[in-house]
Design an enzyme around this catalytic site. Structure first.
Site, mmCIF file in Angstrom:
data_model
loop_
_atom_site.group_PDB
_atom_site.id
_atom_site.type_symbol
_atom_site.label_atom_id
_atom_site.label_comp_id
_atom_site.label_asym_id
_atom_site.label_seq_id
_atom_site.Cartn_x
_atom_site.Cartn_y
_atom_site.Cartn_z
ATOM 1 N N ASP A 25 8.350 -112.418 -22.281
ATOM 2 C CA ASP A 25 9.321 -110.691 -22.506
ATOM 3 C C ASP A 25 8.289 -109.850 -22.933
ATOM 4 O OD1 ASP A 25 11.244 -113.071 -21.215
ATOM 5 O OD2 ASP A 25 12.364 -112.409 -23.477
ATOM 6 N N LYS A 134 14.738 -114.047 -16.176
ATOM 7 C CA LYS A 134 15.512 -114.912 -16.524
ATOM 8 C C LYS A 134 16.547 -113.917 -16.963
ATOM 9 C CE LYS A 134 13.400 -115.313 -21.333
ATOM 10 N NZ LYS A 134 14.127 -114.589 -22.111
ATOM 11 N N CYS A 167 14.677 -115.695 -28.154
ATOM 12 C CA CYS A 167 13.854 -115.828 -26.629
ATOM 13 C C CYS A 167 13.086 -117.057 -26.779
ATOM 14 C CB CYS A 167 13.464 -115.049 -25.765
ATOM 15 S SG CYS A 167 15.107 -114.241 -25.314
#
EC number: 3.5.1.110
Length: 231
Positions: A25, A134, A167
């Site tokens: 990310d 995702k 995450c």
């Protein structure tokens, strides 16, 4: 060719060509002023060194023949993938809550195709890399990650990215439950929240779920492997 990485709580040995470097990310949302985390009140002022360290780790990993996987967290423009009131994500996602509290931001945070969703300018996937969207914190949830890794005989995962305590840790934990060996490069990650969140996440990982190292040590471990492959 096997290599040994100095790490906490102990060294770990792996084959770089059966290992993936996972970049979690690294989007404007999480690493750039004006992105989601910044607008939601989280400090992103110290993410620049993390970006540089990820660049270094990616270069070393690619030279050593490791697979590079880039994750982008977010949802479709209508936020169907985010889930409605029947989903805990609707209630706990700070991006969704920020948009509800600031209607002018609606449709701008973590929407596919938006500036917020894009990877930061400094980090550009190359041919042969894999880019995966995702919809939740874990990179294993509703993605083909497990299939991609198993089909390539990959059992070791090296993690970088943001946020360490959300995450990154979520994906590493899920990988642990699926019998993957997870390593975090601590100076190539950044937390969402106070510094203690970073320390707590790294403590959890090295104590219960994986290993913790750093970018310089990782690059040093790979350098002899790379030279051996070239020779």
């Amino acid at each position: 060719m096997m290599t040994t990485l100095t790490a906490r709580p102990e060294a770990i040995t792996f084959d770089p060509q059966q290992t993936a470097l996972i970049v979690v990310d690294m989007q404007n949302a999480y690493a750039t002023p004006g992105g989601y985390l910044d607008l939601a009140g989280f400090d992103v002022s110290t993410t620049r060194p993390v970006i540089a360290n990820i660049q270094t780790a990616v270069t070393a990993a690619r030279t050593a023949g490791m697979l590079i996987i880039w994750f982008q967290n977010g949802w479709d423009e209508q936020y169907v993938e985010a889930g409605g009131p029947g989903s805990p994500n609707y209630h706990k996602s700070n991006a969704l809550k920020t948009m509800r509290n600031q209607p002018l931001l609606q449709g701008k945070l973590l929407a596919k195709g938006s500036w917020d969703y894009q990877l930061v300018d400094e980090l550009v996937p190359q041919p042969g890399d894999i880019v995966l969207p995702k919809p939740r914190y874990s990179g294993f949830f509703n993605t083909p990650l497990d299939s991609i890794l198993r089909s390539r005989g990959i059992r070791h995962l090296v993690f970088t990215g943001i946020a360490t305590n959300v995450c990154v840790e979520s994906t590493l934990r899920d990988g642990f439950f699926l019998e993957y060996f997870g390593v975090v490069l601590e100076d190539a990650t950044h937390q969402a929240g106070p510094e203690f969140a970073q320390k707590a996440a790294l403590f959890n990982i090295e104590t219960f779920f994986g290993w913790v190292s750093d970018v310089e040590t990782f690059c040093d471990a790979l350098s002899s492997t790379s030279f051996a492959r070239i020779a």
